[in-house]
Write a protein that holds these residues in place. Structure first.
Motif, PDB file in Angstrom:
ATOM      1  N   LYS A  11       0.857  -1.188   0.000  1.00 17.80           N
ATOM      2  CA  LYS A  11       0.000   0.000   0.000  1.00 17.80           C
ATOM      3  C   LYS A  11       0.889   1.231   0.000  1.00 17.80           C
ATOM      4  CE  LYS A  11      -3.543   2.334   2.812  1.00 17.80           C
ATOM      5  NZ  LYS A  11      -4.609   2.116   3.803  1.00 17.80           N
TER       6      LYS A  11
ATOM      7  N   GLN B 105      -3.007  -0.052  -3.579  1.00 13.72           N
ATOM      8  CA  GLN B 105      -3.005  -1.076  -2.528  1.00 13.72           C
ATOM      9  C   GLN B 105      -3.123  -2.396  -3.281  1.00 13.72           C
ATOM     10  OE1 GLN B 105      -5.655  -0.125   0.658  1.00 13.72           O
ATOM     11  NE2 GLN B 105      -5.370  -2.046   1.729  1.00 13.72           N
TER      12      GLN B 105
ATOM     13  N   ASN C  74       1.287   5.039   0.487  1.00 15.61           N
ATOM     14  CA  ASN C  74       0.613   6.185   1.089  1.00 15.61           C
ATOM     15  C   ASN C  74       0.864   7.454   0.293  1.00 15.61           C
ATOM     16  OD1 ASN C  74      -0.477   5.290   3.872  1.00 15.61           O
ATOM     17  ND2 ASN C  74       1.518   4.303   3.692  1.00 15.61           N
TER      18      ASN C  74
ATOM     19  N   ILE D  31      -5.102   8.295  -6.295  1.00 19.88           N
ATOM     20  CA  ILE D  31      -6.401   8.371  -5.618  1.00 19.88           C
ATOM     21  C   ILE D  31      -7.216   9.515  -6.185  1.00 19.88           C
ATOM     22  CG2 ILE D  31      -7.586   8.726  -3.415  1.00 19.88           C
ATOM     23  CD1 ILE D  31      -4.971   7.848  -2.035  1.00 19.88           C
ATOM     24  N   TRP D  32      -6.638  10.693  -6.146  1.00 19.83           N
ATOM     25  CA  TRP D  32      -7.408  11.923  -6.362  1.00 19.83           C
ATOM     26  C   TRP D  32      -7.455  12.301  -7.834  1.00 19.83           C
ATOM     27  CZ3 TRP D  32     -10.186  12.543  -2.301  1.00 19.83           C
ATOM     28  CH2 TRP D  32      -9.685  12.177  -1.051  1.00 19.83           C
ATOM     29  N   ARG D  33      -8.231  11.563  -8.561  1.00 19.48           N
ATOM     30  CA  ARG D  33      -8.384  11.796  -9.997  1.00 19.48           C
ATOM     31  C   ARG D  33      -9.606  11.015 -10.450  1.00 19.48           C
ATOM     32  NH1 ARG D  33      -5.755   6.967 -12.989  1.00 19.48           N
ATOM     33  NH2 ARG D  33      -5.768   5.497 -11.277  1.00 19.48           N
ATOM     34  N   HIS D  34     -10.007  11.260 -11.652  1.00 16.67           N
ATOM     35  CA  HIS D  34     -11.094  10.495 -12.254  1.00 16.67           C
ATOM     36  C   HIS D  34     -10.734   9.020 -12.304  1.00 16.67           C
ATOM     37  CE1 HIS D  34     -14.805  11.991 -13.950  1.00 16.67           C
ATOM     38  NE2 HIS D  34     -14.266  13.206 -13.827  1.00 16.67           N
ATOM     39  N   GLY D  35     -11.606   8.180 -11.805  1.00 18.15           N
ATOM     40  CA  GLY D  35     -11.335   6.743 -11.812  1.00 18.15           C
ATOM     41  C   GLY D  35     -10.275   6.342 -10.806  1.00 18.15           C
ATOM     42  N   GLY D  36     -10.046   7.184  -9.839  1.00 18.25           N
ATOM     43  CA  GLY D  36      -8.954   6.939  -8.904  1.00 18.25           C
ATOM     44  C   GLY D  36      -9.205   5.805  -7.932  1.00 18.25           C
ATOM     45  N   GLU D  37      -8.131   5.335  -7.371  1.00 18.08           N
ATOM     46  CA  GLU D  37      -8.173   4.418  -6.230  1.00 18.08           C
ATOM     47  C   GLU D  37      -6.789   4.432  -5.623  1.00 18.08           C
ATOM     48  OE1 GLU D  37      -8.912   0.338  -7.402  1.00 18.08           O
ATOM     49  OE2 GLU D  37      -7.104   0.258  -8.608  1.00 18.08           O
ATOM     50  N   GLY D  38      -6.697   4.098  -4.354  1.00 18.42           N
ATOM     51  CA  GLY D  38      -5.397   4.039  -3.718  1.00 18.42           C
ATOM     52  C   GLY D  38      -4.575   2.908  -4.293  1.00 18.42           C
TER      53      GLY D  38
END
Lengths: 763, 763
Positions: free
Chosen positions: A459, A589, A461, A580-587
């Motif tokens: 993951k 991990q 950060n 994360i912070w975008r269209h279609g985002g995810e962390g």
């Protein structure tokens, strides 16, 4: 710009060290949970007795006592690895001195202890079977109902042993006995168990495997597995003793279920001696056939092993004794017959080396004896017989790498083998001799449910630092440090920017745990898979951010950059945030799994059970005082073929610890039983090797670069304990001409053997 | 065979209910950590003062006190959402009565409280600016250094408002004022902060979002984000108040960092009143142009909003007030000008409905007034103007579904609208009237960093039961129950075989948290993705086990079976075990992400910010006692367009709670400030609606089946609070002919308005 900060191959302090030296690490015994009760266990004073009556009324009436449980209160389920044969608390009968009979939870440890004294149990003492010989007597009553005293039996043969023996120039048979060793970890076994807000059982425990602990807790307490959560508390050593053979976390769990309160159960040292599995004592009758030039052409072995009152993992240990060492050699003819026997004695089971120490003691002693008879140097016999890389062993093991010959050369050279072998024999009271021995071990073992894999989750950060999730246990051997090194290397970040989340069965990926020296190879490879998957996500996002193709990019120094134009770059932190912070985002991990491409043994013990095999050799010099019988180890050099040393300091820590534990087993440590009772269950009387018994420890690494290992690495936590005992026994022989085949090598045995030697000479 | 156990669409008790009713749930205040200190906070007694001197020596000398911190000890970093303008502890100046000035950690709460009394702070009281009017005075000093008192300003127009007004048959302008409402959750804000064995800051807190809490803690305490771990403690309600606007967990964290010890800081009710953000008071001047048949053709609005001393989320709240309600209607001409103003008063910010309640009060009151002037039924005006499914609103919102007209019909029919509107007016002391109002809300909001997605991890245990990992917060609204329902439905297992792991930033996927009624749509969709991904793994493995093609298989009743031959099957438990324990195995622990296909607002507030939009309408009947001015709500029916009601009981819980909170805001709750000091900061004096003030609550659901929602569902936790106040105000008008535009509607205002009405009639 900084250099690539990879620590692979460099000496790295353990990532857990800071918390430990600052006293912040939370061992199970350190945990304090609100409303926590303290537990104590009442143990059988007899090796074998019928429980006539149990009266807990007075104990229950003691103020501060919340629960007094006996066998009648425990689930009907039986637990155990090989055989489900053990109750959490004994009912009706006790089968060893120390067996758990009742458990108390009270508001303080003192009250719990006092309550034990108020439990009135009437026993009818019954005759105890204390040796395998008694147990195997045809007229012996069965220790477990409805069966004889053979817990497990292994028989196999491969090739033609009789023909091999017939063709041999020398056939030699001898009998060896090995004794039980207490694991001797700094932290006695301990657990805290509680009921979580959802009514699930939550356990913090000292363990080799949170996953296996959870499986066993669920089965023994008759709970669905998902209703149990196990956290690995910081674990202060295991050496095999904290696998799944002791009842500590089961009793804590049972008390928590019954009281609904958190319960702490931490062994004191006496309790730990009584409850922990010690290593399996084996009697080994070994017969080898050898050509005059030292080639082993046939081997026959008979083993009688003692598991104590319950079989635990002893069957698996005995299996290893029966066959593993065969795979070191090219000999094509072997026959084994091994019998595991119940006795009314404390349990034996898993121990560092897992059955290897017993057999390697016999085998290496035997080779030394036969070398002398043939006028050969044992070094030459070992090298002559050693299996090579690319070969498949008699039982199907595919040897991807071996540095055994290099290990032999390294350790014998270091010890001054040639010169010391040929020097004039000492004639005074103190006589020196050198000895050596070889061994092999597995790195992984496809032994549980046909999976020997591992999964690691990485993951990243938003500050670019990385959490690593794995269910694999750091029992002090350095698993967390290894995972940090691998992930930091792959992501080109400093080690300090990684953090390994301790195993927790609610959140960690599935894992088998710390056994069979498997974590570096299994979890190390999984960590590479996970880290590279995370890297691919970084690269894909960087490609769109930097307006470049992925193959034009590289990850270096914590940033993704255009290879041809390194100033066009984005840091991992920037990319992790943007992921994360975008269209279609995810962390980011991501999970990575790796499973060895190995094959389980078939019922004829044929298979390729490990992705890699580790080797070691050790040479020692001893001095024997023929007036006192005292053996001193003057010098020791152990050479460890660890594939690739990811963290040499950690491996030297392992080899040094192994050497000391081997010296202890060989010369000092001996669980004394009188009438089935351990009489030296403390560190004053159970004499582990002290500083004055240990020479300046020396060792070297041989990097055989295994094709299946992460960066070539193999397991490096068990192999080095294997050659110690026979190396010392061989050196003792070289010093004084006395062959001790019955461990431990005590002054009494030395003096007795010297007297016998003189009698023979004078006869 | 059992039926498919899906609970979707059925009444399901919350999965958290059992732990809560048994008292086992661990709210932050319930946590007891070994060595834990207790904290108390000293607050400013003045709305505006200079801190002349601080002397903490006596407090520090009190036995049991471990730390006394003031602004000088706090990090230099400023915190805040819109503006970084607030220190963790004030330094130099205090800006509202209740501002945190010093914090103490001691071995007991009593000692900490006593220590507060020993802190000597000399203040120089300064003139306080207590109203927006004073703040906006040209000569007013700046409340924050170097700037005027306008915290934020929004101006936009779309279409041609002047032309619209000119074309209207009726142009009507009025001024409305709304007041602050305290969130009134059962659990006051609380946190426990500690330093973990690795030296990281670990915080358990009551929050709408563990992720956002962590981001803020890291920034405010100047720590790398990965050195902070936030656990969501069981959270007893939030209503917007536990987002990121209060300093509670920052102070607890600071004390933990400074002492190295665990620190508990739990507000008592008084402290919570002083520290929690209450809703934003707004003064709204609304001008609407309408054709004679009720079509709205132009709208102009001016808002003056008061954020208190720090802006927090008030700018975002005001933004919603300024534009959201425009999207309900087809009107193409709007102009807004909203100004957020600092005052020396306690902070205002996020609150259930997030700016919608304020504007919907004005808008729905206004429509009712204009309907009367035009001789129309307001119901017809609402229906006539209502935007339809498939349409794009004036600000770019793409309305995928709307059940607004059905809501209007349902609630007015339920209340007996037609009959009661046309019945003879009461003439006695008690006069009845009916009123109604409409509202809309978002389900999600692309407002933070261009991501409005969610990730859910589904882990299938070896017993076939499932853990669900999400970072989204259950603040009591039922997020965990929703996730359980979705995953249980997808995997065809009973709800009791699911378990939602509480958010923990070390292990949970990235999440935004409980805001903008987003969790059902974002995390619900992510849960579907994850569960289907897990199902695919089950099917793939079952195909090889059952020797069938994947498309011949179905997952039903907790097993994968061959459709044509249902007895050929393998249970999820069997498959989950086998998924680990096999060649190439790994546990089924799969991640699913979903992000709305929405567009952030541009700087002209144009965009499609939410994947779905929720609607509601409410009709009430009130009785006004013209002798006492007392308003009683006799009946209320709220209709909630929730898309698809995944758990009707939970939605009724939300609508009932919303109705009560709306009644409270409209009639009873009012934070009284005298000289900047809240004078009714307790539940005795701050009069929330009691049982005798609440009618039998009624409500209905309208299932408009949104194409973007999971199974058609939209958010259902905020919309229903929006129409309550104007529905009551309109009913009061219908009962007694008095229009109250200044909330709350108190007996004093009723009586004053009646007197004025009589004066007018007599004039």
């Amino acid at each position: 710009m900084t250099m690539n900060p990879s620590t692979l191959g460099t000496d790295v302090p353990q990532v857990t060290a800071r918390a430990k030296v600052l006293g912040r690490a939370q061992y199970a015994g350190d945990l304090k949970v609100a409303g926590m009760l303290h537990a104590k266990v009442l143990r059988s004073p007899y090796p074998h007795a019928r429980i006539v009556s149990v009266d807990t009324a007075a104990a229950r009436a003691l103020p501060g006592v919340l629960a007094v449980l006996t066998g009648a209160d425990a689930p009907r389920a039986m637990w155990g690895v090989h055989h489900k044969e053990r109750r959490i608390l004994a009912e009706g009968v006790v089968r060893f001195c120390g067996e758990e009979v009742a458990a108390v939870a009270a508001t303080s440890e003192e009250i719990a202890r006092d309550a034990l004294d108020l439990i009135a149990i009437e026993y009818e003492e019954l005759p105890a079977i204390l040796t395998p010989e008694e147990a195997l007597d045809e007229d012996a009553p069965g220790i477990h109902p409805g069966r004889n005293n053979i817990s497990h039996e292994i028989k196999f043969q491969r090739g033609d042993v009789d023909a091999g023996m017939a063709a041999a120039d020398l056939v030699y048979e001898a009998h060896y006995t090995t004794h039980a060793q207490y694991p001797g970890y700094l932290e006695p076994m301990g657990s805290v168990a509680a009921i979580d807000p959802d009514g699930r059982l939550e356990v913090w425990t000292s363990t080799h495997s949170a996953s296996l602990a959870r499986v066993r807790l669920a089965a023994a307490l008759e709970l669905p597995i998902s209703r149990v959560r196990v956290h690995q508390a910081t674990t202060g050593g295991g050496f095999g003793g904290k696998m799944v053979e002791d009842a500590n976390n089961l009793i804590a769990g049972l008390l928590a279920v019954k009281t609904g309160r958190p319960v702490r159960l931490v062994n004191n040292r006496l309790e730990d001696f009584l409850a922990a599995p010690s290593s399996v004592p084996e009697q080994i009758t070994l017969k080898l056939g050898m050509t005059r030039d030292g080639l082993i052409v046939a081997k026959e072995v008979r083993i009688i092993a003692d598991c104590g009152a319950y079989s635990g993992l002893a069957a698996e240990v005995m299996h290893v004794s029966a066959m593993r060492s065969d795979n070191m050699h090219r000999n094509a003819n072997v026959r084994s017959h091994a019998t595991l026997v119940y006795t009314h004695t404390p349990v034996h089971g898993a121990f560092r080396g897992f059955g290897g120490t017993q057999m390697q003691f016999a085998l290496n002693s035997h080779i030394h004896s036969m070398a002398e008879k043939l006028g050969l140097d044992p070094v030459d016999i070992h090298k002559r017989n050693a299996i090579g890389a690319g070969e498949t062993s008699i039982h199907g093991w595919e040897i991807g790498s071996t540095g055994l010959k290099e290990c032999i050369d390294q350790c014998t050279s270091a010890i001054g083998w040639e010169a010391k072998r040929t020097r004039a024999k000492d004639t005074g009271a103190k006589r020196r001799g050198v000895g050596m021995a070889c061994a092999m071990h597995v790195s992984g073992n496809r032994t549980i449910g046909n999976w020997d894999g591992s999964t690691v989750v990485v993951k990243i950060n938003e500050d670019g630092r990385v959490y690593i999730h794995s269910g694999e246990a750091d029992v002090g051997q350095g698993a967390m440090t290894m995972l940090s090194q691998v992930v930091a290397h792959e992501l080109t970040i400093p080690l300090s920017h990684t953090y390994v989340v301790p195993p927790d069965t609610d959140t960690s990926p599935s894992a088998i745990g710390a056994l069979a020296s498997r974590i570096t190879i299994a979890a190390g490879n999984a960590a590479i898979v996970a880290a590279r998957s995370a890297r691919d996500k970084l690269l894909a996002l960087a490609a769109s951010e930097l307006k470049a193709e992925v193959d034009q990019l590289e990850l270096a120094e914590g940033s993704v950059r255009v290879k041809a134009e390194p100033t066009r770059q984005a840091s991992i932190a920037q990319l992790a945030r943007l992921h994360i912070w975008r269209h279609g985002g995810e962390g980011i991990q991501v999970s990575g799994s790796w499973d060895a491409k190995t094959k389980m043994h078939d019922d004829q013990v044929y298979g390729n059970i490990a992705p890699a095999y580790s080797f070691a050799a050790q040479a020692v010099e001893v001095e024997v005082d023929i007036q006192t019988g005292q053996v001193s180890v003057l010098d020791s050099f152990v050479s460890d073929d660890c594939g690739k040393a990811l963290n040499p300091m950690a491996i030297h820590g392992q080899t040094n610890g192994a050497t000391v534990q081997a010296i202890g087993w060989t010369l000092y440590e001996h669980l004394q039983l009188e009438g089935g009772r351990i009489t030296n269950a403390d560190f004053a009387d159970y004499t582990m090797a002290m500083a004055d018994a240990v020479p300046m420890l020396r060792g070297g690494l041989v990097e055989s670069m295994d094709p299946n290992g992460p960066y070539g690495a193999k397991g490096a936590s068990e192999t080095a304990i294997l050659p110690g005992a026979p190396a010392i026994a061989n050196a003792v022989y070289e010093a004084i001409g006395v062959r001790i085949r019955d461990l431990p090598i005590t002054p009494e045995k030395i003096l007795a053997a010297l007297r016998q030697q003189q009698e023979v000479q004078h006869a």
